[in-house]
Design an enzyme around this catalytic site. Structure first.
Site, PDB file in Angstrom:
ATOM      1  N   LYS A 112      30.275  29.009  42.070  1.00 58.05           N
ATOM      2  CA  LYS A 112      30.262  30.049  43.101  1.00 58.05           C
ATOM      3  C   LYS A 112      28.960  30.668  43.306  1.00 58.05           C
ATOM      4  CE  LYS A 112      34.860  30.922  43.977  1.00 58.05           C
ATOM      5  NZ  LYS A 112      35.968  31.882  43.333  1.00 58.05           N
ATOM      6  N   LYS A 192      40.811  23.459  44.466  1.00 57.36           N
ATOM      7  CA  LYS A 192      42.180  24.538  43.994  1.00 57.36           C
ATOM      8  C   LYS A 192      42.435  24.983  45.560  1.00 57.36           C
ATOM      9  CE  LYS A 192      40.242  28.794  42.428  1.00 57.36           C
ATOM     10  NZ  LYS A 192      40.144  29.633  41.140  1.00 57.36           N
ATOM     11  N   LYS A 195      42.430  31.612  48.808  1.00 56.71           N
ATOM     12  CA  LYS A 195      42.672  32.470  49.848  1.00 56.71           C
ATOM     13  C   LYS A 195      41.901  32.418  51.006  1.00 56.71           C
ATOM     14  CE  LYS A 195      44.411  36.224  47.075  1.00 56.71           C
ATOM     15  NZ  LYS A 195      43.574  36.624  45.742  1.00 56.71           N
TER      16      LYS A 195
HETATM   17  P1  AMP Z   1      42.834  35.235  42.799  1.00 59.19           P
HETATM   18  O1  AMP Z   1      43.456  34.941  43.982  1.00 59.19           O
HETATM   19  O2  AMP Z   1      41.470  34.425  42.687  1.00 59.19           O
HETATM   20  O3  AMP Z   1      42.574  36.605  42.662  1.00 59.19           O
HETATM   21  O4  AMP Z   1      43.972  34.864  41.678  1.00 59.19           O
HETATM   22  C1  AMP Z   1      44.961  35.701  41.217  1.00 59.19           C
HETATM   23  C2  AMP Z   1      45.767  35.037  40.256  1.00 59.19           C
HETATM   24  O5  AMP Z   1      46.070  33.815  40.825  1.00 59.19           O
HETATM   25  C3  AMP Z   1      44.917  34.433  39.048  1.00 59.19           C
HETATM   26  O6  AMP Z   1      45.570  34.603  37.671  1.00 59.19           O
HETATM   27  C4  AMP Z   1      44.403  33.148  39.225  1.00 59.19           C
HETATM   28  O7  AMP Z   1      44.382  32.369  38.156  1.00 59.19           O
HETATM   29  C5  AMP Z   1      45.647  32.764  39.993  1.00 59.19           C
HETATM   30  N1  AMP Z   1      45.393  31.384  40.855  1.00 59.19           N
HETATM   31  C6  AMP Z   1      44.279  31.781  41.808  1.00 59.19           C
HETATM   32  N2  AMP Z   1      44.411  30.504  42.632  1.00 59.19           N
HETATM   33  C7  AMP Z   1      45.342  29.406  41.833  1.00 59.19           C
HETATM   34  C8  AMP Z   1      45.505  28.306  41.920  1.00 59.19           C
HETATM   35  N3  AMP Z   1      45.072  27.450  43.046  1.00 59.19           N
HETATM   36  N4  AMP Z   1      46.683  27.600  41.399  1.00 59.19           N
HETATM   37  C9  AMP Z   1      47.077  28.498  40.331  1.00 59.19           C
HETATM   38  N5  AMP Z   1      46.732  29.691  39.973  1.00 59.19           N
HETATM   39  C10 AMP Z   1      45.853  30.250  40.819  1.00 59.19           C
END
Ligand code: AMP
Ligand code: TRP
Length: 323
Positions: A112, A192, A195
């Site tokens: 990133k 992956k 958002k």
């Molecule tokens: P974030 O949206 O990056 O703040 O992630 C919040 C939580 O969702 C964290 O525990 C991440 O590990 C999990 N997470 C985010 N994207 C993924 C994904 N594509 N697959 C599985 N877990 C995810």
């Protein structure tokens, strides 16, 4: 009783990866008698320079989704990170227990840093995450697979602090989902699911309609074979769909392969899409039914709980440091 901590960034709409990788586990952990802290980590999101006008709305919407997903509010404290200044204070303290090289080796930093402008926030991000976890002395951290490396660093930092100042912090464990904790984009299965708004067709959002969901699954990228088989190297797209189906249904990859042996990709995609729609729909309808005033008053009460726990830890740490 265990203390659980986890965080989610308010950087956009909550998606299926968040649910299957993290939030489902949060719900499970909140239903057994743990002391749970679920934090909307707005300070972390500053690394992406989000629109200030959308911040408050995104924070509230994220909290709403967590409640709609079924987090047991009796055992959980849901709050916003920036409102508890001890997170940032402890982060500064802990930065003195972490090597620059360790931060530079983080996969997320490497992926990133250039995209986000190579600033120091993206480098020191895992130290703030460490502070989040240690400020309430958490033992368990339910996160998706993408956070494994960060949690390893957290454990190392906690151990170093303890070696110098005594047994202050528990060494936290990562709690993973049953199956498939790294969901991939439906359109670009090598990336992956996230958002970020540049891949809306590859991401299933919490407020997608049944039709949108089925459409996204129908157009999901697979491969030129016609065999529903889990193979993360050769069949990333199909493996992702197997992961999604097995995670929601609570069955193994082998059981999914057996159930769909002989099925066409098209049929499988629709069935996975329908399963996801059935999973998402009740969450979104609960989301719409929640009363904003009640959410605000819950946040206020929870903030007091988070503040008092964080202050206690910071007082102990400052005492040990002689400041
Ligand atoms: P974030 O949206 O990056 O703040 O992630 C919040 C939580 O969702 C964290 O525990 C991440 O590990 C999990 N997470 C985010 N994207 C993924 C994904 N594509 N697959 C599985 N877990 C995810
Ligand atoms: N870094 C996590 C992510 O990007 C969010 C996060 C911040 C977090 N602080 C945390 C997760 C503490 C677990 C514990 O998804």
């Amino acid at each position: 009783m265990k203390t659980v901590f986890s965080g989610i960034q308010p950087t956009g709409k909550v998606h299926l990866g968040n649910f299957l990788g993290a939030i489902n586990n949060w719900v499970d952990m909140s239903n057994i008698k743990n002391k749970n802290y679920f934090c909307v980590v707005d300070l972390h999101s500053l690394t992406t320079h989000p629109d200030p006008k959308k911040m408050e709305e995104n924070i509230l919407s994220t909290v709403r989704v967590l409640i709609a997903a079924g987090i047991n509010l009796d055992n959980s404290t849901i709050y916003t990170q920036s409102k508890v200044s001890e997170h940032a204070q402890l982060s500064w303290v802990l930065s003195n227990f972490c090597q620059i090289g360790e931060l530079q080796r983080m996969t997320q930093f490497k992926e990133k840093s250039s995209e986000l402008g190579n600033h120091a926030g993206i480098l020191t991000y895992p130290i703030l995450m460490t502070a989040d976890i240690l400020i309430h002395k958490a033992n368990e951290v339910p996160v998706g697979d993408d956070q494994t490396q960060h949690l390893e660093l957290t454990r190392n930092i906690a151990e170093r602090f303890n070696n110098k100042y005594g047994n202050v912090f528990p060494i936290p464990e990562k709690t993973s989902g049953k199956v498939g904790t790294r969901l991939m984009s439906l359109r670009h299965p090598e990336n992956k699911m996230s958002k970020s708004a540049d891949d809306i067709n590859g991401t299933i959002y919490f407020d997608d309609s049944r039709d949108q969901i089925i459409k996204k699954f129908k157009s999901s990228v697979t491969d030129s074979e016609d065999e529903i088989r889990y193979d993360l190297e050769a069949k990333k797209g199909i493996s992702n769909l197997i992961d999604i189906f097995s995670s929601i249904k609570g069955i193994t990859h082998k059981e999914v392969e057996k159930k769909f042996s002989g099925s066409k990709y098209g049929e499988f995609k629709i069935e996975v899409g329908e399963t996801v729609a059935e999973y998402i729909e009740p969450i979104f309808s609960k989301y719409k039914s929640l009363n904003e005033k009640e959410i605000l008053s819950l946040l206020k009460a929870n903030l007091d709980i988070a503040k008092s726990s964080a202050k206690e830890t910071m007082k102990e740490v400052n005492g040990l440091l002689g400041i």
